[in-house]
Design a protein around this motif. Structure first.
Motif, PDB file in Angstrom:
ATOM      1  N   SER A  38      16.596  53.232  -2.011  1.00  0.00           N
ATOM      2  CA  SER A  38      16.148  53.505  -0.653  1.00  0.00           C
ATOM      3  C   SER A  38      15.306  52.343  -0.169  1.00  0.00           C
ATOM      4  CB  SER A  38      15.329  54.799  -0.613  1.00  0.00           C
ATOM      5  OG  SER A  38      14.052  54.591  -1.184  1.00  0.00           O
ATOM      6  N   LYS A  39      14.897  52.412   1.089  1.00  0.00           N
ATOM      7  CA  LYS A  39      14.036  51.377   1.655  1.00  0.00           C
ATOM      8  C   LYS A  39      12.672  51.378   0.986  1.00  0.00           C
ATOM      9  CE  LYS A  39      16.175  51.764   6.197  1.00  0.00           C
ATOM     10  NZ  LYS A  39      15.977  52.153   7.608  1.00  0.00           N
ATOM     11  N   LEU A  40      12.307  52.497   0.359  1.00  0.00           N
ATOM     12  CA  LEU A  40      10.984  52.617  -0.248  1.00  0.00           C
ATOM     13  C   LEU A  40      10.963  52.352  -1.741  1.00  0.00           C
ATOM     14  CD1 LEU A  40       9.649  55.833   1.553  1.00  0.00           C
ATOM     15  CD2 LEU A  40       9.208  53.444   2.130  1.00  0.00           C
ATOM     16  N   HIS A  41      12.028  52.753  -2.463  1.00  0.00           N
ATOM     17  CA  HIS A  41      12.021  52.649  -3.927  1.00  0.00           C
ATOM     18  C   HIS A  41      13.402  52.294  -4.468  1.00  0.00           C
ATOM     19  CE1 HIS A  41       8.067  54.569  -4.099  1.00  0.00           C
ATOM     20  NE2 HIS A  41       8.528  55.473  -3.258  1.00  0.00           N
ATOM     21  N   LEU A  46      16.725  59.785  -1.697  1.00  0.00           N
ATOM     22  CA  LEU A  46      16.284  61.067  -1.181  1.00  0.00           C
ATOM     23  C   LEU A  46      17.408  62.088  -1.294  1.00  0.00           C
ATOM     24  CD1 LEU A  46      13.737  62.266   0.106  1.00  0.00           C
ATOM     25  CD2 LEU A  46      14.763  61.827   2.332  1.00  0.00           C
ATOM     26  N   GLY A  47      17.104  63.227  -1.910  1.00  0.00           N
ATOM     27  CA  GLY A  47      18.053  64.313  -2.015  1.00  0.00           C
ATOM     28  C   GLY A  47      17.701  65.407  -1.021  1.00  0.00           C
ATOM     29  N   ASP A  73       6.855  65.724  -4.810  1.00  0.00           N
ATOM     30  CA  ASP A  73       7.739  64.660  -4.306  1.00  0.00           C
ATOM     31  C   ASP A  73       7.070  63.787  -3.248  1.00  0.00           C
ATOM     32  OD1 ASP A  73      10.118  65.237  -5.816  1.00  0.00           O
ATOM     33  OD2 ASP A  73      10.347  67.039  -4.595  1.00  0.00           O
ATOM     34  N   LYS A  74       5.831  64.072  -2.927  1.00  0.00           N
ATOM     35  CA  LYS A  74       5.137  63.339  -1.865  1.00  0.00           C
ATOM     36  C   LYS A  74       4.998  61.844  -2.193  1.00  0.00           C
ATOM     37  CE  LYS A  74       1.087  63.655   1.083  1.00  0.00           C
ATOM     38  NZ  LYS A  74      -0.176  64.356   1.338  1.00  0.00           N
ATOM     39  N   TRP A  75       4.870  61.503  -3.481  1.00  0.00           N
ATOM     40  CA  TRP A  75       4.722  60.104  -3.891  1.00  0.00           C
ATOM     41  C   TRP A  75       5.855  59.229  -3.349  1.00  0.00           C
ATOM     42  CZ3 TRP A  75       8.631  57.671  -6.443  1.00  0.00           C
ATOM     43  CH2 TRP A  75       9.613  58.485  -7.018  1.00  0.00           C
ATOM     44  N   TYR A  76       7.037  59.808  -3.272  1.00  0.00           N
ATOM     45  CA  TYR A  76       8.228  59.058  -2.854  1.00  0.00           C
ATOM     46  C   TYR A  76       8.049  58.434  -1.466  1.00  0.00           C
ATOM     47  CZ  TYR A  76      13.041  58.171  -1.435  1.00  0.00           C
ATOM     48  OH  TYR A  76      14.184  57.577  -0.987  1.00  0.00           O
ATOM     49  N   PHE A  77       7.324  59.103  -0.595  1.00  0.00           N
ATOM     50  CA  PHE A  77       7.196  58.667   0.795  1.00  0.00           C
ATOM     51  C   PHE A  77       6.157  57.567   0.980  1.00  0.00           C
ATOM     52  CE2 PHE A  77       9.139  62.765   0.662  1.00  0.00           C
ATOM     53  CZ  PHE A  77      10.249  62.569   1.467  1.00  0.00           C
ATOM     54  N   TYR A  95      18.061  58.190   6.848  1.00  0.00           N
ATOM     55  CA  TYR A  95      16.625  58.417   6.746  1.00  0.00           C
ATOM     56  C   TYR A  95      15.887  57.156   7.150  1.00  0.00           C
ATOM     57  CZ  TYR A  95      18.409  62.240   3.939  1.00  0.00           C
ATOM     58  OH  TYR A  95      19.113  63.340   3.501  1.00  0.00           O
ATOM     59  N   ASP A  96      14.884  57.336   7.974  1.00  0.00           N
ATOM     60  CA  ASP A  96      14.022  56.239   8.376  1.00  0.00           C
ATOM     61  C   ASP A  96      12.600  56.606   7.982  1.00  0.00           C
ATOM     62  OD1 ASP A  96      13.296  53.820   9.495  1.00  0.00           O
ATOM     63  OD2 ASP A  96      13.190  54.591  11.534  1.00  0.00           O
ATOM     64  N   TYR A  97      11.881  55.624   7.484  1.00  0.00           N
ATOM     65  CA  TYR A  97      10.516  55.856   7.014  1.00  0.00           C
ATOM     66  C   TYR A  97       9.574  55.008   7.862  1.00  0.00           C
ATOM     67  CZ  TYR A  97      13.351  57.453   3.117  1.00  0.00           C
ATOM     68  OH  TYR A  97      14.299  58.093   2.354  1.00  0.00           O
TER      69      TYR A  97
END
Length: 100
Positions: A38-41, A46-47, A73-77, A95-97
């Motif tokens: 993902s753009k974050l990790h 993201l499921g 799962d909050k850490w993922y964001f 998904y956009d963050y």
């Protein structure tokens, strides 16, 4: 404490109703899953699944559908809000963050 907002576009909401057969009163969970990217990790993506909240860190309701993320799962964001969009050309969710 950083707040996590979940924003679901109208088109994405329709996708959940059509593809996941989500009906009013049901719950949709977003969760970190191992694999993909993902753009974050790198190595995580993201499921999404129908589920019941246990310890929700974030919740948003659209057309009586509850969208949520569990505390575990909050850490993922990583301090970002989740924006759920629908990509017309692929027919899939996107998904956009955005930094909170």
């Amino acid at each position: 404490m950083i707040r996590l907002d979940i924003v679901v576009s109208k088109e994405a909401l329709n996708w959940f109703k059509d593809e996941m057969e989500a009906e009013p009163g049901e719950n949709i969970r977003f969760f970190a899953r191992y694999g993909g990217s993902s753009k974050l990790h790198a190595g995580f993506s993201l499921g999404v699944t129908k589920d019941t909240p246990d310890e929700a860190a974030a919740e948003s309701t659209y057309d009586n559908l509850l969208f949520f993320v569990e505390e575990r799962d909050k850490w993922y964001f990583d301090g970002h809000n989740l924006h759920v969009l629908f990509n017309e050309s692929t027919g899939e969710l996107e998904y956009d963050y955005k930094k909170a």
